[in-house]
Design an enzyme around this catalytic site. Structure first.
Site, PDB file in Angstrom:
ATOM      1  N   CYS A  86       0.866  -1.143   0.065  1.00 38.76           N
ATOM      2  CA  CYS A  86       0.197  -0.065   0.120  1.00 38.76           C
ATOM      3  C   CYS A  86       0.781   0.955  -0.073  1.00 38.76           C
ATOM      4  O   CYS A  86       0.511   2.198  -0.408  1.00 38.76           O
ATOM      5  CB  CYS A  86      -0.671   0.074   1.179  1.00 38.76           C
ATOM      6  SG  CYS A  86      -0.032   0.380   2.568  1.00 38.76           S
ATOM      7  N   SER A 109     -17.137  13.373 -11.519  1.00 39.91           N
ATOM      8  CA  SER A 109     -18.120  14.568 -11.880  1.00 39.91           C
ATOM      9  C   SER A 109     -19.236  14.420 -11.340  1.00 39.91           C
ATOM     10  O   SER A 109     -19.807  13.428 -11.090  1.00 39.91           O
ATOM     11  CB  SER A 109     -18.095  14.705 -13.178  1.00 39.91           C
ATOM     12  OG  SER A 109     -18.903  13.525 -13.896  1.00 39.91           O
ATOM     13  N   GLU A 165       0.635 -12.926  15.769  1.00 43.80           N
ATOM     14  CA  GLU A 165      -0.990 -13.368  15.756  1.00 43.80           C
ATOM     15  C   GLU A 165      -1.633 -13.202  16.953  1.00 43.80           C
ATOM     16  O   GLU A 165      -2.590 -12.549  17.089  1.00 43.80           O
ATOM     17  CB  GLU A 165      -1.150 -14.853  15.483  1.00 43.80           C
ATOM     18  CG  GLU A 165      -0.442 -15.070  14.054  1.00 43.80           C
ATOM     19  CD  GLU A 165      -0.609 -16.706  13.593  1.00 43.80           C
ATOM     20  OE1 GLU A 165      -1.420 -17.356  12.934  1.00 43.80           O
ATOM     21  OE2 GLU A 165       0.391 -17.266  14.120  1.00 43.80           O
TER      22      GLU A 165
END
Ligand SMILES: Cc1cc2nc3c(=O)[nH]c(=O)nc-3n(C[C@H](O)[C@H](O)[C@H](O)COP(=O)(O)OP(=O)(O)OC[C@H]3O[C@@H](n4cnc5c(N)ncnc54)[C@H](O)[C@@H]3O)c2cc1C
Ligand code: FES
Ligand code: FES
EC number: 1.2.3.7
Length: 1367
Positions: free
Chosen positions: A123, A358, A1293
């Site tokens: 990312c 738009s 975890e």
């Protein structure tokens, strides 16, 4: 001029990327900017995460130059939606354009790395561009320079910068800190852990140590050469590109006329193309007509009667104009109205979508296809006008008329929309408010319902109340064709003074008016929202007495305090996310320098600058083909054929492969675990929806995807048994997977005896837990390249290359030494790239083998979501016995795990569940667990598989017991925590030494550091005062057993003294390479010669290669970092042993020895400088327990069901952390992923089991606006652990389990809400006090339902019956 014309190539598509000129002479006009960048340039930082505008991984900066004003406009767009032809004459900046490792990173890259804000890094490039854009635009603003080291950015802008970017790894907090570090108003002390400074340094030092940012030398985003070229024509050669850009309405009309209605089906009117994020297009068009060059459509006109916004104007520009227009308007109320419209628009989609999307495109989507638009609802309430042109006809109609018309004809164009300026009667007041309730307040989420209300009210003579003169009420997005005006409701309000009776009447009518169509999810919830929003709007008047001249009516009411007019403002969407300063407490250690130090993650800056290479970034070899799976949509059926509607395969298709194409010497195998294997393709019978049936291979990924989506599969179900779709079906048909004896958990004590000792019993209570999708940002991907002598090289994004290797060899029917699997890094795994990554690798290899060409595949998000499997859903039925003092004496449960169609790793689930569930002393514990084989996709490991559910089940039982005894649940938790003795009884050897049992210490400490008891009182007080918001606080412990597995490692020292390391573990973002580097530097430094202080810089960990390092195993279970470290440590010890005699002899000769000299000498003496080891943990110490606790406080909005996490405090025992910064990142990231499971992420499927939560539209992972507003984490150093790798413990975890604290806190808040509801008569007395189940995930509809769908009605009824009681 002439030369420029020539240079532009006469109507060619010309643009710049990172300052480089690109001229494209022909292109398919449907090509997106992302496709072009990734396939035709070296700028691969632009990642494909969803292709829908929903994740932000593809964000780029688009710069436009205006030659008249000589100004550059810079804004972000989603390159996955932007058509390449639409960027003609523009300049694009990606994160590569900001800086790189060779020429120097940008301050953004440095700060991302230094604030530990990149884990897997997939990312990160998109995040960097989003940052860069806000920085750049802040600098342009007319603001004073406050501080030379900072930008003009403000903290609140920094917080919003990444609202549209998803990250599945970090939990966002460090990313926000990196961004805030640029803000001029930041308090440097508020920034979190980073590698720039140490705790306690002076502010000045800290500022000086931040990588420098000089706002005055901003990067030029628009190259001069392009500016020059823009002096000439910028229009594309329309014929050649099939891209028409009419420059006037007249030209457009001519074009539409010439086309005729039929031709228009092959033509696409386009503005910014963001609509395709929602309405995916499989059809191709002959012609694109771009509306952006028509002046009437691109301008905003301000007049005395209204603001006319051109249809092609972007939402962002409309927001600016609406806010600005207010300056020219004399009436405060009209100003307020425009500002509120703008504020609502600001919540649409994400910044990068709004920048191009738009207004007209939105209106067209809503009118034609029923898109749940916000813009339409808001503009309907203010009576906007729409201007339309249809070939030769112009007309201006009201938005309401526009919506009522049949869908807009393909030759009708929206020209503009006019927002009228409202003027109220002189003695009256305008009220206007807008609302939306969506799963995430800001981060890209469509609303369940939106609403906008406008009213003119006047004082009633002789009273302090008001009369409604005029009112417009608009509701939308709730599952109707389009937004509506609630006319009947309006009618009963006009002329009335608002009191509770009127409100009651009104609410009844709203319920009858806002009715979702059949098949819409959560219909009752949506209806209740309509009621809630209108109630909120109207009660401001009915309950208060406001000075007319005051600013109050439309002013905000402090949403935190809920004071103001005695009425709380309930719409949380009005409060932008504000992350409070958070504390990260770590203890770093230099004992094993550099192990134990919080150094930045290896490669983080490369990830930020986009130089890090993921599998799909590897350039395609010549002749490469691309694959896409055709999957089953039926759970159990014979596959009788696969064909295309058109008769022939679509464009570009080279082959369609199925199980029949597997070589005779090979095997139909797509994945394997130690428990079994699964086929690559369904043979004649498909056994679950989502099963792979065939692979389409085509010349591009797009063609392969389109062909797979267009494929029609013929099924036949005659004489087949019905599929097994539920665990109940599985029981009935005895459809189970076997649990091997070594994984069969043992019972503890005697359940019957425990029950006999109980004072109270709960019998056969039921809980169901759902699945969870991984949502790694990088979907499954592989590239297979045939090599000489029937060999195959496969690049795979996988957590278990060794297993993929054997699957590929078996599938192709070749010896294992013909296959090589290479994995450098994985763009997020979370367990989903272990077994589930193998079929992609195997399918590519099979296709490459058959077609003798390289074949690659990058699954689109939908296919990935449908086939992934994910976390195991399950049903739990429990019986529990307990004493009156809260001590539990016995627990028995029946657990039915839905494992799907193949074993995968499902047989480990029972022991994992038990290990986490045993965190409390249940007295006696017995169970009956079945791993059910069903006709669903195979469920697989997902971060904390089983442990997450086990821990939650334990909490659910505790909550139930506490509720039954009407006892404080924290007391019951405390009462049942293990003593060391009972811990040993439940965990045997795993319990470790008494000193290692740190949970009691953590439990007490977290209460102190979070001020749990004081805040409990504050929560009580808050709940007494507030009607429409309730708070809850909860403290939850966790205990999580992990298992070390054998792992290989290899360390080689090169001639110049630099070091290369290979390990079995894969870098998934969890910082494995960083810890391994630290360990290598430490272990080699034990040679004790000069120059070893900076060994860290000399170490490189290289990609996993299954032929170079065998027995790599799985990277899973949180322990691969430490076992890889241990393998490396053993290897280094061997090297140190071999080097010691060389060093001693050198030392004797020269007195002192430097590392480089030592290595040179060792080379001369032919010392073997490569050592490898296979670390095998001792059987007595391979399992150990991890401990932690969290306190979370939430606030629930009773009207919308929204839960806001106000604060979470975590303490987690990491032993002696190998790298506290890495572990902190794991803790925060895991916790936020847990929040997703417990609060947000809904896995839905159709009746056949086909996953329908298959996009970013339907599956909502946490975004920056849904994490705890304050997030404090302490990593506890529990000191020396004899049997752990340098005393360290796991972190990947276990912290995920702590997110149950948020769920439990929500339950506490709901309990308060229900108590109040009961007092209003909305719940029967017994119902009010009886325990309730809070489902997982506790989404807004779930929470609202428990708080009372009819809470408003109950309140009004109660207040009418007894006006003093309910106020
Ligand atoms: C991730 C994401 C999140 C979103 N979230 C929201 C949200 O929360 N609320 C909300 O209201 N909207 C939301 N939207 C919708 C967004 O506002 C629209 O996609 C956007 O406004 C469409 O504009 P566009 O210029 O990209 O249109 P395009 O994609 O170019 O066109 C869309 C459609 O309209 C037609 N069209 C375009 N302009 C005209 C015109 N002038 N006359 C006639 N037909 C025309 C096109 O032919 C096409 O069929 C979201 C969109 C995305 C991608
Ligand atoms: S890939 Fe473009 S937003 Fe996700
Ligand atoms: S670091 Fe953000 S998705 Fe992995």
């Amino acid at each position: 001029m002439e030369s420029r014309e020539r240079k532009r190539g006469g109507g060619n598509l010309v643009f710049a990327v990172n300052g480089e000129r690109f001229e494209v002479t022909s292109i398919d006009p449907s090509t997106t900017l992302l496709e072009f960048l990734r396939s035709q340039t070296r700028f691969k930082s632009v990642k494909l995460g969803c292709g829908e505008g929903g994740c932000g991984a593809c964000v780029v900066l688009l710069s436009k130059y205006d030659p008249v004003r000589d100004q550059v406009e810079d804004y972000t767009v989603n390159s996955c939606l932007t058509l390449l032809c639409s960027i003609n004459g523009c300049s694009i900046t990606t994160t590569e354009g900001l800086g790189n490792s060779k020429e120097g990173f940008h301050a953004i890259h440095h700060r991302i790395a230094g604030f530990h804000a990149s884990q897997c890094g997939f990312c990160t490039p998109g995040m960097c561009v989003s940052f860069f854009s806000v920085l750049l635009n802040a600098e342009k603003r007319n603001r004073p320079d406050l501080s030379p080291d900072f930008s003009k950015l403000s903290v609140s802008e920094a917080e919003k910068a990444i609202a549209g970017n998803l990250c599945r790894c970090t939990g966002y907090r460090p990313i926000v800190d990196a961004c805030k570090s640029f803000a001029s108003d930041v308090d440097i002390e508020d920034l979190g852990l980073n590698s720039f400074w140490h705790k306690g340094e002076s502010k000045e030092n800290k500022v000086n140590k931040l990588p420098s940012y000089d706002s005055s030398c901003q990067l030029s985003t628009f190259p001069e050469f392009l500016k020059e070229e823009l002096q000439s024509t910028v229009l594309l050669d329309s014929e050649r590109y099939s891209w028409y850009s009419p420059v006037s309405i007249g030209e457009l009309q001519g074009m539409l006329e010439s086309k005729g209605a039929n031709d228009m089906t092959r033509a696409k009117i386009v503005v910014s193309n963001t609509g395709t994020g929602y309405y995916k297009e499989l059809a191709s068009y002959d012609t694109y007509i771009d509306l952006r060059k028509i002046p009437e459509l691109s301008i905003v006109k301000r007049g005395s009667t209204g603001i006319q916004i051109g249809a092609a104007v972007s939402i962002t520009k409309a927001i600016v104009e609406l806010k600005d227009s207010g300056k020219d308007i004399m009436y405060d109320d009209a100003k307020m109205l425009l500002r509120k419209i703008a504020d609502h628009f600001d919540k649409i989609a994400s910044g990068s979508v709004r920048n191009s999307a738009s207004i007209g495109g939105n209106l067209a989507m809503a009118q034609r296809s029923g898109f749940p638009s916000d813009i339409v609802t808001v503009l309907l309430a203010v009576d906007a006008l729409v201007e339309i042109v249809t070939v030769s006809k112009w007309e201006t109609i009201t938005l309401e008329e526009f919506l009522e018309r049949p869908p807009l004809d393909s030759r009708s164009i929206i020209v503009s929309v006019k927002v009228p300026i409202w003027k109220q009667e002189s003695h009256c007041k305008l009220m206007f408010e807008t609302y939306r309730a969506s799963p995430r307040p800001l981060g890209n989420a469509l609303p369940y319902l939106n609403a906008a209300f406008l009213a003119e009210i006047c004082p009633c003579h002789g009273t302090d109340r008001f009369k409604v003169n005029h009112v417009r009420l608009a509701f939308g997005a709730y599952g109707t064709k389009h937004a509506i005006r609630a006319r009947k409701v309006e009618e009963i309000l006009v002329g009335r003074t608002l009191d509770h009776e009127v409100l009651q009447e009104t609410m009844k009518l709203v319920r009858a008016t806002v009715v979702p169509e059949d098949g819409i999810s959560h219909p009752s919830y949506r209806m209740s929202l309509a009621e809630a929003f209108l109630f909120e709007f109207l009660q401001m008047l009915s309950e208060t007495s406001v000075e007319f001249s005051g600013v109050g009516l439309n002013g905000y009411i402090d949403s935190q305090s809920g004071t103001g007019y005695g009425v709380e403002k309930c719409d949380i969407s009005h409060s932008p996310p504000q992350l409070l300063p958070a504390k990260q407490t770590i203890i770093s250690s230099s004992e094993h320098h550099p192990v134990g130090e919080p150094i930045a993650k290896t490669g983080a800056a490369l990830q930020a600058s986009g130089e890090a290479i993921f599998v799909d970034d590897i350039p395609s070899p010549a002749d490469c083909l691309y694959g896409a799976f055709i999957y089953s949509t039926k759970p159990l059926a014979r596959v009788t054929g696969v064909h295309f509607k058109s008769g022939s395969p679509p464009n570009g298709v080279a082959a369609i492969l199925c199980y029949k194409d597997i070589p005779v010497e090979g095997e139909n195998i797509g994945a394997r675990s130690i428990f079994g294997s699964e086929p690559l393709f369904a043979s004649d019978l498909t056994r679950c929806a989502g099963e792979r049936i065939a692979l389409v291979v085509a010349d591009t990924q797009k063609h392969a995807d389109i062909a797979a989506a267009l494929a029609v599969v013929d099924y036949d179900t005659e004489n087949l048994e019905p599929p097994i779709l539920t665990v109940e079906d599985a029981i009935e048909r005895s459809s189970f997977f076997e649990i091997p004896p070594f994984l069969n958990p043992e019972h503890v004590g005697d359940f019957n005896e425990g029950m006999a000792a109980a004072d109270h019993k709960i019998l056969s209570a039921e809980i169901r837990l759902p699945s969870q999708y991984y949502f790694y940002l990088e979907t499954q991907t592989a590239l297979a390249i045939p090599d000489e002598d029937n060999c195959m090289v496969v690049y795979s994004s996988i957590q278990a290359p060794e297993f993929a290797h054997s699957v590929v060899a078996k599938c192709l029917g070749v010896p294992a030494n013909n296959v090589r699997v290479i994995t450098r890094r994985v763009g997020g795994g979370f367990g989903g790239k272990a077994i589930r990554a193998m079929p992609t690798a195997a399918a590519c290899a099979l296709a490459a083998h058959r077609l003798h060409r390289p074949v690659r595949m990058y699954l689109n998000r939908k296919t990935d979501m449908i086939m992934a499997g994910g976390r195991h859903p399950m049903k739990i039925t429990y019986s529990v016995g307990f004493k009156s003092d809260g001590k539990i004496t016995a627990l028995h449960f029946v657990l039915l795990i839905n494992a799907g169609i193949s074993e995968d790793i499902s047989p480990i689930l029972p022991s994992n569940i038990l290990n986490a569930l045993k965190k409390y002393n249940w007295g006696a514990l017995s169970f009956d667990i079945k791993v059910c084989k069903t006709n669903h996709t195979s469920k697989s490991a997902m971060r904390a598989p089983g442990e997450l559910q086990g821990s939650f089940i334990a909490e659910a039982v505790i909550e139930h017991v506490a509720a039954s005894l009407s006892m404080d649940v924290d007391f019951v938790r405390n009462r049942n925590l293990h003593s060391y003795d009972s811990l040993t009884l439940f965990y045997k050897h795993g319990a470790g030494e008494p000193t290692e049992y740190t949970l009691p210490t953590i439990w007490d400490k977290v209460a102190t550091t979070s001020r749990y008891n004081q805040r409990l009182d504050m929560v009580k007080q808050f709940n007494e005062i507030h009607k429409w918001r309730k708070r809850g606080i909860s403290r939850v412990p966790i205990l999580h057993e992990v298992l070390l597995r054998p792992t290989p490692g290899k360390v080689s020292i090169l001639q110049d003294g630099s070091i290369v390391v290979e390990v079995g573990g894969i870098e998934l973002g969890q910082g494995l390479w960083t810890k391994v580097k630290q360990m290598t530097a430490y272990a080699l430094s034990l040679i004790k010669c000069g120059g070893t202080e900076d060994l860290l810089e000399k170490v490189r960990v290289i990609q996993a290669d299954t032929l170079s390092m065998i027995q790599g195993g799985f990277t899973a279970g949180s322990t691969t970092s430490e076992s890889s470290c241990e393998a490396v440590r053993i290897s280094c010890n061997m090297l140190v042993e071999r080097l010691t005699p060389v060093k001693d002899s050198l030392q004797q000769k020269t007195g002192s020895v430097k590392w480089e000299a030592l290595i040179s000498q060792a080379y001369l003496q032919a010392v073997n400088l490569s050592a490898s080891a296979h670390y095998v943990p001792e059987s007595t110490s391979m399992k150990y327990l991890n401990y932690g606790a969290a306190v979370s406080e939430v606030q629930v909005n009773l009207l919308t069901g929204e839960t806001t996490i106000l604060r979470s405090d975590i303490i987690y025992d990491c032993g002696q952390s190998l790298n506290p910064a890495v572990d902190l990142g794991q803790i925060e990231g895991a916790f936020v992923q847990g929040i997703g499971f417990f609060m947000l992420e809904e896995c839905l499927s159709d009746p056949d089991g086909l996953v329908t939560s298959d996009s970013t539209w339907t599956y909502k992972i946490p975004t920056v606006d849904t994490i705890p507003k304050q997030f404090n984490v302490e990593i506890m150093n529990s000191g020396y652990h004899q049997k752990r790798v340098l005393s360290s413990k796991a972190s990947g975890e276990p912290p995920l389990l702590l997110a149950a604290s948020v769920h439990c806190a929500t339950r506490a808040a709901i309990k308060e809400a229900r108590r109040q509801l009961a007092s209003w008569g909305g719940l029967e007395g017994s119902e009010a006090n009886s325990p309730f189940q809070l489902s997982v995930p506790a989404t807004m509809p779930v929470v609202k339902e428990l708080c009372g769908l009819h809470v408003v009605e109950s309140y009004l009824k109660a207040s009418l019956a007894n006006p003093s009681r309910s106020n």
